[in-house]
Structure formats: structure tokens, C-alpha cells
Design a protein around this motif. Structure first.
Motif, PDB file in Angstrom:
ATOM      1  N   ARG A 242       0.921  -1.324  -0.129  1.00  0.00           N
ATOM      2  CA  ARG A 242      -0.006  -0.014  -0.088  1.00  0.00           C
ATOM      3  C   ARG A 242       1.080   1.195   0.053  1.00  0.00           C
ATOM      4  O   ARG A 242       1.392   1.520   0.986  1.00  0.00           O
ATOM      5  N   PRO A 243       0.874   2.039  -1.175  1.00  0.00           N
ATOM      6  CA  PRO A 243       1.920   2.984  -1.145  1.00  0.00           C
ATOM      7  C   PRO A 243       1.409   4.204  -0.256  1.00  0.00           C
ATOM      8  O   PRO A 243       0.646   4.394   0.000  1.00  0.00           O
ATOM      9  N   ARG A 244       2.648   5.026   0.060  1.00  0.00           N
ATOM     10  CA  ARG A 244       2.505   6.294   0.817  1.00  0.00           C
ATOM     11  C   ARG A 244       3.210   7.265   0.201  1.00  0.00           C
ATOM     12  O   ARG A 244       4.623   7.433   0.395  1.00  0.00           O
ATOM     13  N   ALA A 245       2.494   8.224  -0.773  1.00  0.00           N
ATOM     14  CA  ALA A 245       3.290   9.225  -1.401  1.00  0.00           C
ATOM     15  C   ALA A 245       4.479   8.921  -1.971  1.00  0.00           C
ATOM     16  O   ALA A 245       5.315   9.962  -2.067  1.00  0.00           O
ATOM     17  N   GLY A 246       4.344   8.004  -2.935  1.00  0.00           N
ATOM     18  CA  GLY A 246       5.642   7.823  -3.775  1.00  0.00           C
ATOM     19  C   GLY A 246       5.362   8.298  -5.034  1.00  0.00           C
ATOM     20  O   GLY A 246       4.424   8.758  -5.362  1.00  0.00           O
ATOM     21  N   VAL A 247       6.535   8.406  -5.995  1.00  0.00           N
ATOM     22  CA  VAL A 247       6.250   8.952  -7.266  1.00  0.00           C
ATOM     23  C   VAL A 247       6.769   7.795  -8.450  1.00  0.00           C
ATOM     24  O   VAL A 247       7.771   7.243  -8.307  1.00  0.00           O
ATOM     25  N   ASP A 248       5.803   7.448  -9.253  1.00  0.00           N
ATOM     26  CA  ASP A 248       6.170   6.773 -10.477  1.00  0.00           C
ATOM     27  C   ASP A 248       6.102   7.342 -11.805  1.00  0.00           C
ATOM     28  O   ASP A 248       5.000   7.454 -12.291  1.00  0.00           O
ATOM     29  N   SER A 249       7.375   7.905 -12.160  1.00  0.00           N
ATOM     30  CA  SER A 249       7.113   8.705 -13.260  1.00  0.00           C
ATOM     31  C   SER A 249       6.934   8.174 -14.558  1.00  0.00           C
ATOM     32  O   SER A 249       6.304   8.841 -15.546  1.00  0.00           O
ATOM     33  N   SER A 250       7.120   6.927 -14.604  1.00  0.00           N
ATOM     34  CA  SER A 250       6.628   6.159 -15.779  1.00  0.00           C
ATOM     35  C   SER A 250       5.161   5.843 -16.068  1.00  0.00           C
ATOM     36  O   SER A 250       4.850   5.634 -17.094  1.00  0.00           O
ATOM     37  N   SER A 251       4.338   6.280 -15.147  1.00  0.00           N
ATOM     38  CA  SER A 251       2.842   6.016 -15.215  1.00  0.00           C
ATOM     39  C   SER A 251       2.469   7.337 -15.823  1.00  0.00           C
ATOM     40  O   SER A 251       1.305   7.296 -16.374  1.00  0.00           O
TER      41      SER A 251
ATOM     42  N   VAL B 261       2.522  14.774  -7.662  1.00  0.00           N
ATOM     43  CA  VAL B 261       2.779  15.518  -6.289  1.00  0.00           C
ATOM     44  C   VAL B 261       3.193  14.243  -5.276  1.00  0.00           C
ATOM     45  O   VAL B 261       3.252  14.440  -3.990  1.00  0.00           O
ATOM     46  N   GLY B 262       3.290  12.929  -5.789  1.00  0.00           N
ATOM     47  CA  GLY B 262       3.811  11.897  -4.893  1.00  0.00           C
ATOM     48  C   GLY B 262       3.031  10.681  -4.482  1.00  0.00           C
ATOM     49  O   GLY B 262       3.732   9.968  -3.869  1.00  0.00           O
ATOM     50  N   VAL B 263       1.839  10.539  -5.250  1.00  0.00           N
ATOM     51  CA  VAL B 263       1.115   9.398  -4.896  1.00  0.00           C
ATOM     52  C   VAL B 263       1.612   8.283  -5.995  1.00  0.00           C
ATOM     53  O   VAL B 263       1.595   8.594  -7.264  1.00  0.00           O
ATOM     54  N   PRO B 264       1.791   6.942  -5.432  1.00  0.00           N
ATOM     55  CA  PRO B 264       2.210   6.132  -6.557  1.00  0.00           C
ATOM     56  C   PRO B 264       1.187   5.725  -7.403  1.00  0.00           C
ATOM     57  O   PRO B 264      -0.006   5.758  -7.160  1.00  0.00           O
ATOM     58  N   GLU B 265       1.628   5.515  -8.654  1.00  0.00           N
ATOM     59  CA  GLU B 265       0.370   5.275  -9.474  1.00  0.00           C
ATOM     60  C   GLU B 265      -0.622   4.245  -9.143  1.00  0.00           C
ATOM     61  O   GLU B 265      -1.873   4.387  -9.632  1.00  0.00           O
ATOM     62  N   PRO B 266      -0.182   3.115  -8.655  1.00  0.00           N
ATOM     63  CA  PRO B 266      -1.283   1.972  -8.428  1.00  0.00           C
ATOM     64  C   PRO B 266      -2.297   2.639  -7.556  1.00  0.00           C
ATOM     65  O   PRO B 266      -3.517   2.149  -7.456  1.00  0.00           O
ATOM     66  N   TYR B 267      -1.823   3.224  -6.490  1.00  0.00           N
ATOM     67  CA  TYR B 267      -2.948   3.958  -5.367  1.00  0.00           C
ATOM     68  C   TYR B 267      -3.775   5.076  -5.930  1.00  0.00           C
ATOM     69  O   TYR B 267      -4.747   4.885  -5.843  1.00  0.00           O
ATOM     70  N   ALA B 268      -2.857   5.866  -6.845  1.00  0.00           N
ATOM     71  CA  ALA B 268      -3.845   6.820  -7.370  1.00  0.00           C
ATOM     72  C   ALA B 268      -4.808   6.346  -8.560  1.00  0.00           C
ATOM     73  O   ALA B 268      -6.035   7.007  -8.511  1.00  0.00           O
ATOM     74  N   ARG B 269      -4.479   5.088  -9.021  1.00  0.00           N
ATOM     75  CA  ARG B 269      -5.542   4.522 -10.098  1.00  0.00           C
ATOM     76  C   ARG B 269      -6.608   4.184  -9.099  1.00  0.00           C
ATOM     77  O   ARG B 269      -7.862   4.279  -9.445  1.00  0.00           O
ATOM     78  N   ARG B 270      -6.243   3.310  -8.134  1.00  0.00           N
ATOM     79  CA  ARG B 270      -7.315   2.712  -7.442  1.00  0.00           C
ATOM     80  C   ARG B 270      -8.388   3.839  -6.649  1.00  0.00           C
ATOM     81  O   ARG B 270      -9.509   3.918  -6.547  1.00  0.00           O
ATOM     82  N   ALA B 271      -7.655   5.012  -6.318  1.00  0.00           N
ATOM     83  CA  ALA B 271      -8.321   6.012  -5.748  1.00  0.00           C
ATOM     84  C   ALA B 271      -9.442   6.672  -6.743  1.00  0.00           C
ATOM     85  O   ALA B 271     -10.690   6.913  -6.480  1.00  0.00           O
ATOM     86  N   VAL B 272      -9.045   6.991  -8.039  1.00  0.00           N
ATOM     87  CA  VAL B 272      -9.832   7.465  -9.130  1.00  0.00           C
ATOM     88  C   VAL B 272     -10.953   6.432  -9.419  1.00  0.00           C
ATOM     89  O   VAL B 272     -12.021   7.039  -9.530  1.00  0.00           O
ATOM     90  N   THR B 273     -10.423   5.314  -9.558  1.00  0.00           N
ATOM     91  CA  THR B 273     -11.584   4.345  -9.999  1.00  0.00           C
ATOM     92  C   THR B 273     -12.379   4.087  -9.017  1.00  0.00           C
ATOM     93  O   THR B 273     -13.681   4.048  -9.205  1.00  0.00           O
ATOM     94  N   ASN B 274     -12.086   4.201  -7.734  1.00  0.00           N
ATOM     95  CA  ASN B 274     -13.126   3.898  -6.715  1.00  0.00           C
ATOM     96  C   ASN B 274     -13.896   5.215  -6.634  1.00  0.00           C
ATOM     97  O   ASN B 274     -15.079   5.144  -6.180  1.00  0.00           O
ATOM     98  N   GLY B 275     -13.395   6.577  -6.604  1.00  0.00           N
ATOM     99  CA  GLY B 275     -14.363   7.569  -6.662  1.00  0.00           C
ATOM    100  C   GLY B 275     -15.280   7.719  -7.679  1.00  0.00           C
ATOM    101  O   GLY B 275     -16.330   8.323  -7.340  1.00  0.00           O
TER     102      GLY B 275
END
Length: 292
Positions: free
Chosen positions: A182-191, A269-283
Motif C-alpha cells: 500500500r503506497p504512501r506518497a511515492g512517485v512513479d514517473s513512468s505512469s 505530487v507524490g502518490v504512487p500510480e497504483p494507489y492513485a489509479r485505485r483512488a480515482v477508479t473507486n471515486g
């Protein structure tokens, strides 16, 4: 004759050595975007893998503004910023290095017991361990440890001591491990994706393009207001809000593209891509009926 700011003298010296530099405000953050670049009207350079089309004369766009060009650094616009600067920063990835930012004594003790020795710089609360080589940046890869390289900036705190070592697999593994939990404010620039919403992907939307873009920009601004924590939750809220705007449209409304832009903003701004994608999909799913 106006004296040259001390920060500018430092920046010019570092630039000669190949270090891309930029000014920081007294609060250690980058200077805000100018009116021309506000809301990324110039092309959104911070959301791109490499500096983009912006030709603004001001030090906008944080890490992406960092440069080694002495003419830019000493230009009138940048000199005005150097007069107000509280610190000099640099883009580690642009210089081909990675900074392991150790925020406290416990993190420093962990590094000394685990990582190969390298160039070390003392910070206010801990140390910067600098390795030769670039990688994705990520925050909180373990307690008190951040990785600053691509798409990030680090404060210049002096030349440090020791000999710079090659980036070890142990440091690379910190980011890989962080991306599988479960990511905590990471950055995945490849995403980061170039997808951008326009009418061509929303032929069934009942709203004007201005209306949709305004809502999206307000949402992205809200995400950018949480660079330290809470950006993932903000992305969920923005996605839910955007989905709510389109519940009565016949569709399609280009929701996938809107969602991708929200994901990109969170990653920037630092959210890892998998966590960001889950947050948006669930929202969006909370309104439209799908979850991940």
C-alpha cells in the motif's frame, strides 16, 4: 549597482559543474507559477516526464525549471527570484544522481548499517546520501527515508564528504518494494500519460468544454494543494465530483481521459500510480457503479 544575490553566485558556480539549479522560497518550496503558467496554461510542464514546451522567463514549474544555463540563471526574472530566495535547489535526476534523503537519526543509522558508503551531506535533521545514477523518485519508502532523483528537487546544502558511489540495487529495491505494498506518497514517473480531455472523446457529453475543463482544473488544483499528504484522498474526492457532473449525460463523456488526468496530477505530487489509479477508479465508481 545592485549586488548579486549570494544564492545566485552559488547557483552559477554549481551550474558550471553540471548541476541544474533553481531558487527556493524561504519556506523551502519552489516559487509559484507566473500568471502565464498558472494552471499549466503553458503546457503543464510538471506533469511531463521531461521539461515541456514552456518558454516562460520565470522560474516556474519547480524541478522542471532547473537549468545550468548561466544566461537564464542571471536573467532579470530569475535574479528577482534569487533576491527573495531562501535556498538553492537542484534537480538530482538532471545531474545523473540520486539522493537518499534520511530525515532523522534512526534513518541515518539504518543507512549506515545497510547501504554502501557514498558522498554524504549533513542536513537539518539527518543526511543526504548521494549516489551516481538516476531512478524514479518516491517518498516514505521506509520510515524517515525519501528518494529524490527524477522529477524531484533537493536543497543544496554543501559539497558533503566522501566519494560518490554507484547507485546500488538496494536503493532501487526500496522503490520497487514500495510500489508492491500500500503506497504512501511515492512517485512513479513512468505512469504519466499524455491523455488530455477534449470534445473528441466526449461526443455524448451535455456540458460545454469550458465547464468540464473548469471543473477538472479546480480538482487538479485541489490535489496539488496536498504535496505532503492527503493527495490520494483528494484524488478520490475529485474523481467522485467529476463523475457526479456526468450522471445525466447520454455519453460518452470521456471519463477515462478525465480520470487519467486526475491520476497524473496525483502522481506528480507524490502518490504512487497504483494507489492513485485505485483512488480515482473507486471515486468514480462510488457514483457510476464500478470499483477496483
Amino acid at each position: 549597482m545592485t549586488a548579486v544575490p549570494a544564492a545566485l553566485n552559488t547557483a552559477l558556480r554549481l551550474a558550471v559543474g553540471g548541476l541544474p539549479v533553481l531558487p527556493l522560497r524561504a519556506g523551502k518550496g519552489p516559487f509559484g507559477n507566473c500568471p502565464t503558467c498558472e494552471k499549466n496554461a503553458c503546457g503543464g510542464r510538471p506533469n511531463m516526464k521531461t521539461p515541456g514546451p514552456c518558454r516562460c522567463p520565470w522560474p516556474c514549474h519547480a524541478w522542471a525549471a532547473a537549468t545550468t544555463d548561466p544566461h537564464v540563471l542571471s536573467s532579470p526574472a530569475w535574479t528577482a527570484a534569487w533576491h527573495r530566495a531562501g535556498a538553492v535547489a537542484y534537480h538530482p535526476g538532471g545531474a545523473g544522481v540520486t539522493v537518499v534523503d534520511l530525515d532523522d537519526a534512526e534513518a541515518v543509522a539504518w543507512a549506515r548499517a545497510t547501504l554502501p558508503p557514498t558522498l554524504t551531506v549533513t542536513t537539518t535533521r539527518g543526511e543526504h546520501w548521494i549516489y551516481r545514477g538516476r531512478m524514479r523518485s518516491a517518498n516514505h519508502v521506509r520510515p524517515g527515508v525519501d528518494i529524490k532523483s527524477l522529477m524531484a528537487y533537493a536543497r543544496w546544502l554543501g559539497p558533503g564528504t566522501g566519494i560518490m558511489a554507484v547507485l546500488p540495487p538496494l536503493v532501487l529495491a526500496l522503490v520497487e518494494r514500495e510500489e508492491t505494498t500500500r503506497p504512501r506518497a511515492g512517485v512513479d514517473s513512468s505512469s504519466l500519460s499524455p491523455a488530455r480531455w477534449d470534445r473528441s472523446v466526449a461526443t455524448g457529453c451535455r456540458h460545454t468544454e469550458t465547464y468540464v475543463r473548469s471543473g477538472l482544473e479546480r480538482g487538479i488544483d485541489r490535489i496539488r494543494a496536498h504535496p505532503d499528504k492527503g493527495a490520494g484522498s483528494a484524488a478520490y474526492g475529485v474523481a467522485r465530483f467529476l463523475a457526479g457532473q456526468h450522471t445525466h449525460c447520454p455519453g460518452p463523456c470521456g471519463m477515462d481521459t478525465l480520470g487519467q488526468q486526475v491520476i497524473d496530477a496525483a502522481v506528480a505530487v507524490g502518490v504512487p500510480e497504483p494507489y492513485a489509479r485505485r483512488a480515482v477508479t473507486n471515486g468514480m465508481g462510488a457514483v457510476l457503479g464500478a470499483t477496483a
